[in-house]
Every structure is written in structure tokens, then in C-alpha cells.
Design a protein around this motif. Structure first.
Motif, PDB file in Angstrom:
ATOM      1  N   LYS A   6       0.858  -1.244  -0.020  1.00 34.10           N
ATOM      2  CA  LYS A   6      -0.083  -0.040  -0.140  1.00 34.10           C
ATOM      3  C   LYS A   6       0.896   1.328  -0.023  1.00 34.10           C
ATOM      4  CE  LYS A   6      -4.012  -2.058   2.314  1.00 34.10           C
ATOM      5  NZ  LYS A   6      -4.820  -2.050   3.373  1.00 34.10           N
ATOM      6  N   LYS A   7       2.034   1.357   0.620  1.00 32.42           N
ATOM      7  CA  LYS A   7       2.870   2.446   0.853  1.00 32.42           C
ATOM      8  C   LYS A   7       3.914   2.411  -0.453  1.00 32.42           C
ATOM      9  CE  LYS A   7       2.177   2.871   5.716  1.00 32.42           C
ATOM     10  NZ  LYS A   7       2.952   2.950   7.002  1.00 32.42           N
ATOM     11  N   ASN A   8       3.681   1.546  -1.289  1.00 24.40           N
ATOM     12  CA  ASN A   8       4.799   1.612  -2.506  1.00 24.40           C
ATOM     13  C   ASN A   8       6.153   1.449  -2.125  1.00 24.40           C
ATOM     14  OD1 ASN A   8       2.824   1.423  -4.568  1.00 24.40           O
ATOM     15  ND2 ASN A   8       2.374   3.655  -4.405  1.00 24.40           N
ATOM     16  N   ARG A   9       6.623   0.699  -1.066  1.00 23.36           N
ATOM     17  CA  ARG A   9       8.032   0.584  -0.379  1.00 23.36           C
ATOM     18  C   ARG A   9       8.766  -0.110  -1.421  1.00 23.36           C
ATOM     19  NH1 ARG A   9       7.104   0.600   5.938  1.00 23.36           N
ATOM     20  NH2 ARG A   9       6.618   2.775   6.087  1.00 23.36           N
ATOM     21  N   LEU A  10       8.237  -1.114  -1.980  1.00 25.44           N
ATOM     22  CA  LEU A  10       8.971  -2.109  -3.003  1.00 25.44           C
ATOM     23  C   LEU A  10       9.218  -1.622  -4.113  1.00 25.44           C
ATOM     24  CD1 LEU A  10       6.839  -5.229  -2.427  1.00 25.44           C
ATOM     25  CD2 LEU A  10       9.000  -4.740  -1.164  1.00 25.44           C
ATOM     26  N   GLU A  11       8.788  -0.446  -4.588  1.00 24.24           N
ATOM     27  CA  GLU A  11       9.041   0.543  -5.855  1.00 24.24           C
ATOM     28  C   GLU A  11      10.617   0.774  -5.786  1.00 24.24           C
ATOM     29  OE1 GLU A  11       7.399   0.907  -8.742  1.00 24.24           O
ATOM     30  OE2 GLU A  11       5.729  -0.332  -8.077  1.00 24.24           O
ATOM     31  N   GLU A  12      10.969   1.142  -4.581  1.00 27.46           N
ATOM     32  CA  GLU A  12      12.459   1.542  -4.015  1.00 27.46           C
ATOM     33  C   GLU A  12      13.391   0.566  -4.381  1.00 27.46           C
ATOM     34  OE1 GLU A  12      11.928   3.591  -0.573  1.00 27.46           O
ATOM     35  OE2 GLU A  12      10.364   4.829  -1.385  1.00 27.46           O
ATOM     36  N   SER A  13      13.097  -0.649  -4.319  1.00 23.87           N
ATOM     37  CA  SER A  13      13.671  -1.884  -4.317  1.00 23.87           C
ATOM     38  C   SER A  13      14.827  -1.807  -3.391  1.00 23.87           C
ATOM     39  CB  SER A  13      14.726  -2.052  -5.687  1.00 23.87           C
ATOM     40  OG  SER A  13      13.930  -2.078  -6.943  1.00 23.87           O
ATOM     41  N   PRO A  14      14.295  -2.075  -2.025  1.00 26.10           N
ATOM     42  CA  PRO A  14      15.023  -2.303  -0.817  1.00 26.10           C
ATOM     43  C   PRO A  14      15.936  -3.478  -0.669  1.00 26.10           C
ATOM     44  CG  PRO A  14      12.773  -2.631  -0.274  1.00 26.10           C
ATOM     45  CD  PRO A  14      13.072  -2.054  -1.619  1.00 26.10           C
ATOM     46  N   PHE A  15      15.399  -4.480  -1.364  1.00 27.22           N
ATOM     47  CA  PHE A  15      16.007  -5.858  -1.152  1.00 27.22           C
ATOM     48  C   PHE A  15      17.022  -5.979  -2.174  1.00 27.22           C
ATOM     49  CE2 PHE A  15      11.841  -6.095   1.291  1.00 27.22           C
ATOM     50  CZ  PHE A  15      12.528  -6.838   2.684  1.00 27.22           C
ATOM     51  N   GLN A  16      18.169  -6.757  -1.804  1.00 23.92           N
ATOM     52  CA  GLN A  16      19.052  -7.317  -2.781  1.00 23.92           C
ATOM     53  C   GLN A  16      19.379  -8.616  -2.380  1.00 23.92           C
ATOM     54  OE1 GLN A  16      20.170  -4.122  -1.120  1.00 23.92           O
ATOM     55  NE2 GLN A  16      18.918  -2.813  -2.787  1.00 23.92           N
ATOM     56  N   TYR A  17      19.935  -9.365  -3.447  1.00 24.63           N
ATOM     57  CA  TYR A  17      20.239 -10.552  -2.991  1.00 24.63           C
ATOM     58  C   TYR A  17      21.844 -11.125  -3.710  1.00 24.63           C
ATOM     59  CZ  TYR A  17      18.865 -12.697  -7.170  1.00 24.63           C
ATOM     60  OH  TYR A  17      18.544 -13.142  -8.569  1.00 24.63           O
ATOM     61  N   ALA A  52       9.252 -15.065 -10.972  1.00 28.15           N
ATOM     62  CA  ALA A  52       8.671 -13.637 -10.799  1.00 28.15           C
ATOM     63  C   ALA A  52       8.787 -12.692 -12.327  1.00 28.15           C
ATOM     64  CB  ALA A  52       9.163 -13.024  -9.692  1.00 28.15           C
ATOM     65  N   GLY A  53       7.609 -12.129 -12.660  1.00 28.34           N
ATOM     66  CA  GLY A  53       7.581 -11.608 -13.833  1.00 28.34           C
ATOM     67  C   GLY A  53       8.305 -10.128 -13.836  1.00 28.34           C
ATOM     68  N   SER A  54       8.282  -9.534 -12.820  1.00 24.04           N
ATOM     69  CA  SER A  54       8.648  -7.991 -12.647  1.00 24.04           C
ATOM     70  C   SER A  54       9.711  -7.807 -11.413  1.00 24.04           C
ATOM     71  CB  SER A  54       7.537  -6.963 -12.694  1.00 24.04           C
ATOM     72  OG  SER A  54       7.074  -7.276 -11.501  1.00 24.04           O
ATOM     73  N   GLU A  55      10.425  -6.642 -11.365  1.00 19.73           N
ATOM     74  CA  GLU A  55      11.073  -6.532 -10.465  1.00 19.73           C
ATOM     75  C   GLU A  55      10.300  -6.569  -9.001  1.00 19.73           C
ATOM     76  OE1 GLU A  55      14.372  -5.972  -7.704  1.00 19.73           O
ATOM     77  OE2 GLU A  55      14.495  -6.543  -9.893  1.00 19.73           O
ATOM     78  N   LYS A  56       9.037  -5.741  -8.769  1.00 20.20           N
ATOM     79  CA  LYS A  56       8.277  -5.458  -7.912  1.00 20.20           C
ATOM     80  C   LYS A  56       7.958  -6.926  -7.200  1.00 20.20           C
ATOM     81  CE  LYS A  56       4.682  -2.823  -5.992  1.00 20.20           C
ATOM     82  NZ  LYS A  56       3.506  -2.136  -6.272  1.00 20.20           N
ATOM     83  N   GLU A  57       7.614  -7.935  -8.298  1.00 21.30           N
ATOM     84  CA  GLU A  57       7.316  -9.325  -7.801  1.00 21.30           C
ATOM     85  C   GLU A  57       8.600  -9.843  -7.027  1.00 21.30           C
ATOM     86  OE1 GLU A  57       5.519 -11.695 -10.855  1.00 21.30           O
ATOM     87  OE2 GLU A  57       4.031 -10.168 -11.191  1.00 21.30           O
ATOM     88  N   ARG A  58       9.674  -9.622  -7.722  1.00 20.76           N
ATOM     89  CA  ARG A  58      11.005 -10.218  -7.053  1.00 20.76           C
ATOM     90  C   ARG A  58      11.217  -9.474  -5.813  1.00 20.76           C
ATOM     91  NH1 ARG A  58      12.900  -8.605 -11.576  1.00 20.76           N
ATOM     92  NH2 ARG A  58      13.170  -9.817 -13.357  1.00 20.76           N
ATOM     93  N   GLN A  59      10.918  -8.371  -5.523  1.00 20.02           N
ATOM     94  CA  GLN A  59      11.015  -7.510  -4.138  1.00 20.02           C
ATOM     95  C   GLN A  59       9.953  -8.164  -3.203  1.00 20.02           C
ATOM     96  OE1 GLN A  59      12.916  -5.106  -3.105  1.00 20.02           O
ATOM     97  NE2 GLN A  59      14.084  -5.691  -5.001  1.00 20.02           N
TER      98      GLN A  59
END
Length: 76
Positions: A6-17, A52-59
Motif C-alpha cells: 500500500k505504501k509503495n515501498r517495494l518500488e524503491e527496491s530495498p531488497f538485494q540478494y 517472478a515477472g517483474s522487479e516488484k514481484e521479485r521484491q
């Protein structure tokens, strides 16, 4: 995915692996390591990332696997 982020935090891509040669997966949140996956858990995680199809789904996959690790008492 409407109500999940809801807050669109995953748009910023905070996770990496990172994946090592031995197959160990390190998941970072904003540059800090929060989870280590080995063996079958690492294999399942990498398979989910492939589907996962998009970066947001990966996040979202990384957010779900790390769980609820933030409690408000983290130091800056």
C-alpha cells in the motif's frame, strides 16, 4: 498485488540478494544482511525469483522470505 504494498515501498527496491559459488543466498535490506538461505531453501527461493515477472514481484518474494524482521527498535 493491489493491497500488498500500500505504501509503495517495494518500488524503491530495498531488497538485494547475493549467491555464492557454494549456493548460499544472502538477502540484504537497504544494504544490511537480514537473511541467509542454504540448501533446499536457497534452491526454492531462486526458483521463485525465476518465475517472478517483474522487479516488484521479485521484491515481494524477498520481503515474504525475510518475514517480519523490523520492529521499530533498529538503530540508524
Amino acid at each position: 498485488m493491489g493491497d500488498i504494498d500500500k505504501k509503495n515501498r517495494l518500488e524503491e527496491s530495498p531488497f538485494q540478494y547475493r549467491v555464492t559459488k557454494s549456493g548460499v543466498v544472502f538477502i540484504d535490506y537497504e544494504g544490511r544482511q537480514v537473511k541467509i538461505l542454504k540448501g533446499k531453501d536457497a534452491d526454492r527461493f531462486l526458483e521463485k525469483l525465476k518465475t517472478a515477472g517483474s522487479e516488484k514481484e521479485r521484491q515481494l518474494v524477498m520481503a515474504k522470505i525475510t518475514g517480519n524482521f523490523k520492529r521499530g527498535n533498529e538503530r540508524l
